[in-house]
Design a protein around this motif. Structure first.
Motif, PDB file in Angstrom:
ATOM      1  N   UNK A  80       5.389  47.831   7.995  1.00 53.45           N
ATOM      2  CA  UNK A  80       5.108  46.835   9.037  1.00 53.45           C
ATOM      3  C   UNK A  80       4.699  47.546  10.321  1.00 53.45           C
ATOM      4  N   UNK A  81       5.416  48.620  10.673  1.00 49.83           N
ATOM      5  CA  UNK A  81       5.069  49.368  11.880  1.00 49.83           C
ATOM      6  C   UNK A  81       3.651  49.929  11.804  1.00 49.83           C
ATOM      7  N   UNK A 110       6.533  45.436  -2.537  1.00 54.19           N
ATOM      8  CA  UNK A 110       6.564  46.892  -2.603  1.00 54.19           C
ATOM      9  C   UNK A 110       7.875  47.355  -3.234  1.00 54.19           C
ATOM     10  N   UNK A 111       7.801  48.332  -4.114  1.00 58.86           N
ATOM     11  CA  UNK A 111       9.021  48.775  -4.814  1.00 58.86           C
ATOM     12  C   UNK A 111       9.827  49.794  -4.009  1.00 58.86           C
ATOM     13  N   UNK A 143       8.242  37.891   9.121  1.00 54.70           N
ATOM     14  CA  UNK A 143       7.158  37.396   8.259  1.00 54.70           C
ATOM     15  C   UNK A 143       6.530  38.550   7.485  1.00 54.70           C
ATOM     16  N   UNK A 144       6.237  39.647   8.166  1.00 55.67           N
ATOM     17  CA  UNK A 144       5.639  40.805   7.511  1.00 55.67           C
ATOM     18  C   UNK A 144       6.603  41.420   6.494  1.00 55.67           C
ATOM     19  N   UNK A 145       7.875  41.526   6.852  1.00 51.61           N
ATOM     20  CA  UNK A 145       8.855  42.076   5.914  1.00 51.61           C
ATOM     21  C   UNK A 145       8.941  41.228   4.645  1.00 51.61           C
ATOM     22  N   UNK A 146       8.868  39.916   4.809  1.00 45.35           N
ATOM     23  CA  UNK A 146       8.900  39.023   3.645  1.00 45.35           C
ATOM     24  C   UNK A 146       7.654  39.192   2.785  1.00 45.35           C
TER      25      UNK A 146
END
Length: 123
Positions: A36-37, A25-26, A17-20
């Motif tokens: 995310x970490x 971000x470029x 979810x966070x990665x999506x």
């Protein structure tokens, strides 16, 4: 952000979810995973920015107590920025990384150095 970072700390299934949500971000996948970490550090930094915003809205001369709050908040924000960069790039300090993500960066580094990968192992 604080609530989502706390949820991420306990639930490994939220990483996707966070990665999506960080696809705006470029940067590449590894940098987004680093972001995310560092979600907990980012939330802490946002909390430290809050008094700066409120004190900036005041149209009064700063007293000694207000100046101390500003100094402490700025130091916290700078420390959080340094920690965030360190977590994104090196996954260090591990105590600021969700437990289920602490080993992922190190694992990728080991895979890169494995024999048969890259041009260094060419005969």
């Amino acid at each position: 952000m604080t609530w989502k970072a706390a949820q991420l700390w306990r639930n490994a299934h939220l990483v996707d979810f966070f990665l999506a949500s960080f696809t705006v971000l470029p940067f590449g996948q590894e940098v987004r995973r680093g972001e995310v970490r560092s979600a907990g550090v980012t939330a802490t930094s946002l909390w430290a920015i809050t008094p700066l915003v409120f004190l900036g809205l005041l149209d009064a001369e700063m007293t000694g107590a207000q100046a101390a709050v500003v100094l402490i908040a700025v130091l916290i924000v700078l420390a959080c920025m340094a920690c965030e960069i360190s977590v994104i790039l090196f996954n260090v300090p591990a105590r600021f990384v969700p437990p289920h993500m602490r080993r992922s960066h190190k694992h990728r580094s080991r895979r890169r150095r494995a024999p048969g990968r890259g041009s260094s192992s060419a005969p």
